[in-house]
Design an enzyme around this catalytic site. Structure first.
Site, PDB file in Angstrom:
ATOM      1  N   CYS A   2      34.869  16.080  12.123  1.00  0.00           N
ATOM      2  CA  CYS A   2      35.093  16.366  10.483  1.00  0.00           C
ATOM      3  C   CYS A   2      36.375  15.551  10.186  1.00  0.00           C
ATOM      4  CB  CYS A   2      34.994  17.495  10.169  1.00  0.00           C
ATOM      5  SG  CYS A   2      33.424  18.505  10.630  1.00  0.00           S
ATOM      6  N   ARG A  27      34.588  10.112  12.174  1.00  0.00           N
ATOM      7  CA  ARG A  27      34.822  11.608  12.797  1.00  0.00           C
ATOM      8  C   ARG A  27      33.637  12.434  12.332  1.00  0.00           C
ATOM      9  NH1 ARG A  27      40.358  12.609  13.482  1.00  0.00           N
ATOM     10  NH2 ARG A  27      39.864  14.714  13.678  1.00  0.00           N
ATOM     11  N   TRP A  74      30.844  16.782  10.713  1.00  0.00           N
ATOM     12  CA  TRP A  74      29.906  16.543  11.915  1.00  0.00           C
ATOM     13  C   TRP A  74      29.614  18.163  12.073  1.00  0.00           C
ATOM     14  CZ3 TRP A  74      29.999  19.071  16.653  1.00  0.00           C
ATOM     15  CH2 TRP A  74      29.230  18.303  17.625  1.00  0.00           C
ATOM     16  N   ASN A 100      37.657  21.924   9.165  1.00  0.00           N
ATOM     17  CA  ASN A 100      37.628  21.203  10.291  1.00  0.00           C
ATOM     18  C   ASN A 100      37.672  21.960  11.596  1.00  0.00           C
ATOM     19  OD1 ASN A 100      37.199  19.418  12.549  1.00  0.00           O
ATOM     20  ND2 ASN A 100      39.193  18.631  12.325  1.00  0.00           N
ATOM     21  N   GLY A 101      36.679  22.593  11.983  1.00  0.00           N
ATOM     22  CA  GLY A 101      36.847  23.668  13.306  1.00  0.00           C
ATOM     23  C   GLY A 101      35.739  24.420  13.418  1.00  0.00           C
ATOM     24  N   GLU A 485      31.252   4.611  33.486  1.00  0.00           N
ATOM     25  CA  GLU A 485      31.520   4.205  31.901  1.00  0.00           C
ATOM     26  C   GLU A 485      30.526   3.090  31.162  1.00  0.00           C
ATOM     27  OE1 GLU A 485      33.862   3.625  28.427  1.00  0.00           O
ATOM     28  OE2 GLU A 485      33.543   5.236  29.884  1.00  0.00           O
ATOM     29  N   LYS A 489      28.472   4.287  27.895  1.00  0.00           N
ATOM     30  CA  LYS A 489      28.665   3.367  26.670  1.00  0.00           C
ATOM     31  C   LYS A 489      27.120   2.920  26.221  1.00  0.00           C
ATOM     32  CE  LYS A 489      32.601   3.153  25.460  1.00  0.00           C
ATOM     33  NZ  LYS A 489      32.618   4.531  25.881  1.00  0.00           N
ATOM     34  N   GLU A 492      25.474   6.097  24.662  1.00  0.00           N
ATOM     35  CA  GLU A 492      26.118   6.338  23.244  1.00  0.00           C
ATOM     36  C   GLU A 492      25.579   5.354  22.060  1.00  0.00           C
ATOM     37  OE1 GLU A 492      30.813   7.888  23.802  1.00  0.00           O
ATOM     38  OE2 GLU A 492      30.356   6.007  24.516  1.00  0.00           O
ATOM     39  N   HIS A 508      20.047   8.777  47.791  1.00  0.00           N
ATOM     40  CA  HIS A 508      19.884  10.423  47.835  1.00  0.00           C
ATOM     41  C   HIS A 508      19.234  10.849  46.639  1.00  0.00           C
ATOM     42  CE1 HIS A 508      22.361  10.883  51.450  1.00  0.00           C
ATOM     43  NE2 HIS A 508      22.840   9.886  51.243  1.00  0.00           N
ATOM     44  N   LYS A 607      34.218  10.759  16.800  1.00  0.00           N
ATOM     45  CA  LYS A 607      35.365  10.090  17.476  1.00  0.00           C
ATOM     46  C   LYS A 607      36.107  10.990  18.088  1.00  0.00           C
ATOM     47  CE  LYS A 607      37.693   6.533  18.745  1.00  0.00           C
ATOM     48  NZ  LYS A 607      37.163   5.726  19.910  1.00  0.00           N
TER      49      LYS A 607
END
Length: 612
Positions: A2, A27, A74, A100-101, A485, A489, A492, A508, A607
């Site tokens: 947010c 955000r 968000w 926000n929270g 990573e 990416k 995402e 495995h 973010k």
């Protein structure tokens, strides 16, 4: 999560807030809204979707005001739609609030309010808190400031809230706990935001509000108090940020800009610290606490997401060069599993924003148990920076793209210098090897620049495999976290299912997935594991898998085996991750673009994760 913006002063509030919301949209972008107070009227406009949809909603309506608050969401409580969008309005119609929270005990409070006759038009915890504040104000005949103070003592959770009252058109009430809040100080005006990006074009003087503080903000006055109603002295900081840093600068997307900024951002991270010509690394956060670091019985690295991958590479570096046992923990798990912390343990917290909720709580718990906290963050003045005993900034500049790129390489640069400096001081790293590694790290910015000169081969590979349903990323040693990573990416940005594994572990289980439709990305730069990786490549080829490989320049073996090659300059294996990650960042970017997605704002992501 947010984005929050507020303004009070002589300007028209609407354009200031809208521009600020656009800068904070990374955000959260499920919905957006604004509340304006003008001549005793409270005008609220909100809309599902992005800020552009909010602008359309407000077109032709009364947006005149010199005070207002805005929010880009968000979603946590309640699906993304118009009625769950912020700001929310109290039952009496006087108050509007953004948040926000997460309020953890909202259900019990809501039930009490329902019994008193309150009604709710949304599914959010925010509307519950707002009406709780209204109820306290009404029953106690107190000011809004006092009602907020009483309410915040009774709630459980994290918050950054901004409130306006149509009957007090000269005041914004703000408070925070666990979610960031910055107040910009102008001449006869104040700006409030989740971070500095909406503020920077108006003023460089800011106050970072601390947890459990309430701000009473008027056009020409800022008062800070704690929850005990004691006045606090605001500390005015100077922003070290330029407006150009939060603009695209001619690039199609912030993500592409930030990938291409890495030669400069890594250089900025090293500048003034890494001095290979004189054989020194200057980091006061290390030097001032060298005994705590060299004598640590163990180091625990706490992080989330991409920062966790940086922590894995740091684990390899520190154990090899410093011979100190290292554990790398997900902050979200570390804080809840009652970990064993001893006096003198070193906790290294890695976070781009410095506001990651789980990391913050994990640090608070560890600090109470006597651990030494070292923060590696990007945002100056952030909560983790203030909580830590010592630390180092990555100096990567504002990162607007939701998928982290330049912050990751900045973290690796800082962590490498830490490992070099501690290893030398401890005597586990020879001076000769120390000097060699310093020069290797110093060469990284120019080598990154070399990779970025021509990306056409990576674009071609992205176009070729953009319709794949799955990807497998494999690496060994220092390249294993880079495989993780790379997979993250791609997930995402392109929404393609991707998994990262140690190359030897594919036998495995994951090898069962291999067929002639599966691209398998090997991070296979020249290192001590190279011959082993060649064997793993052969195993995939034998099962008709598609081989995509990141290899060192001069490699004359893998190019003859792989279906697709991405070259990086040769480097020592300890610093090679700073290079091998670049093609994978570009691959995910170009796949996302080829699929027509908004790579700066991937779905469901935000973010800075400031809620649990």
């Amino acid at each position: 999560m947010c984005g929050i913006v507020g303004y009070i002063g002589k300007r028209e509030a609407y354009p200031v807030i809208i521009k600020g919301l656009k800068r904070l949209e990374y955000r959260g972008y499920d919905s957006a809204g604004i509340a304006l107070v003008d001549n005793g009227q409270l005008n609220v406009y909100k809309k599902k979707g992005r800020v552009a949809e909010l602008e359309e909603e407000a077109l032709g309506k009364n947006v005149h005001a010199h005070i207002g608050i805005g929010h880009t969401r968000w979603a946590t409580h309640g699906e993304p739609n118009d009625r769950n969008a912020h700001p929310h309005v109290s039952n009496n119609g006087n108050l509007a609030m953004i948040h926000n929270g997460i309020i953890e005990n909202y259900a019990a409070i809501k039930n009490d309010l329902l019994k008193k006759g309150y009604y709710f038009t949304s599914d959010t915890d925010t509307e519950v808190l707002l009406n709780f504040i209204e109820d306290i104000q009404k029953n106690n005949c107190c000011s809004l400031e006092e009602a907020v103070r009483i309410a915040l003592k009774r709630i459980v959770g994290a918050y950054c809230i901004l409130l306006v009252d149509k009957n007090e058109p000269d005041t914004i009430i703000a408070a925070r706990k666990g979610s960031p809040l910055v107040i910009g100080i102008g001449k006869g005006e104040h700006f409030l935001a989740s971070d500095a990006s909406p503020i920077i074009e108006y003023t460089k003087e800011v106050v970072y509000v601390n947890d459990y503080e309430i701000a009473i903000v008027k056009a020409d006055e800022l008062t800070l108090k704690n929850l005990g109603n004691e006045k606090q002295t605001p500390f005015i900081a100077q922003l070290d940020m330029d407006l150009a840093a939060i603009e695209k600068g001619g690039y199609d997307h912030f993500m592409l800009k930030e990938i291409h900024e890495q030669p400069e951002t890594i250089h900025d991270c090293l500048r003034g610290r890494l001095l290979p010509d004189v054989g020194k690394i200057i980091m006061s956060g290390i030097e001032n606490h060298i005994e705590a670091l060299t004598q640590a019985q163990r180091i625990i690295i706490v992080a989330c997401g991409t920062s966790w991958h940086a922590g894995l590479i740091a684990e390899y570096m520190i154990e090899e060069l410093c011979r100190i046992p290292v554990e790398v923990e997900y902050a979200s798990e570390f804080r809840y599993r009652n970990p064993i912390i001893h006096q003198g343990d070193v906790i290294v917290a890695i976070s781009q924003s410095g506001e990651t909720a789980d990391t913050l709580v994990a640090l608070e718990n560890a600090k109470e148990k006597g651990a030494f906290i070292f923060g590696v963050v990007n945002v100056v003045g952030s909560s983790i920076a203030r909580l830590s005993h010592a630390g180092a900034y990555t100096h990567a500049g504002p990162e607007i793209g939701v998928a982290s790129t330049k912050a990751f390489t900045g973290q690796l640069a800082v962590l490498a210098m830490m490992a070099f400096k501690i290893g030398l001081a401890k005597g586990t790293l020879s001076h000769e090897r120390y000097m060699e590694l310093m020069h290797e790290l110093n060469d990284i910015p120019e080598k990154v620049r070399e990779i970025l000169k021509d990306t056409t081969d990576i674009q071609r590979i992205a176009e070729k495999y953009k319709d794949a349903h799955d990807f497998l990323f494999l690496g060994r040693g220092y390249n294993f976290p880079i495989a993780l990573e790379g997979a993250l990416k791609l997930k995402e940005i392109s929404y393609i299912h991707a998994e990262g594994y140690p190359a030897a572990e594919m036998k495995h289980g994951p090898i069962a997935l291999v067929d002639n439709t599966l691209p398998v990305v090997f991070v296979a730069t020249k290192d001590r594991y190279y011959e082993k990786v060649i064997s793993n490549v052969q195993e995939i080829k034998a099962r008709k898998g598609i081989i995509v490989a990141v290899v060192s320049e001069g490699d004359n073996v893998l190019p003859g085996m792989a279906d697709n090659i991405m070259f990086v300059p040769d480097a020592d294996e300890i610093v090679a991750p700073l290079l091998s990650v670049i093609p994978l960042q570009l691959l995910s970017y170009y796949v996302g673009v080829a699929k027509g997605y908004d790579v700066d704002k991937p779905r469901n992501l935000a973010k800075s994760v400031t809620v649990e």
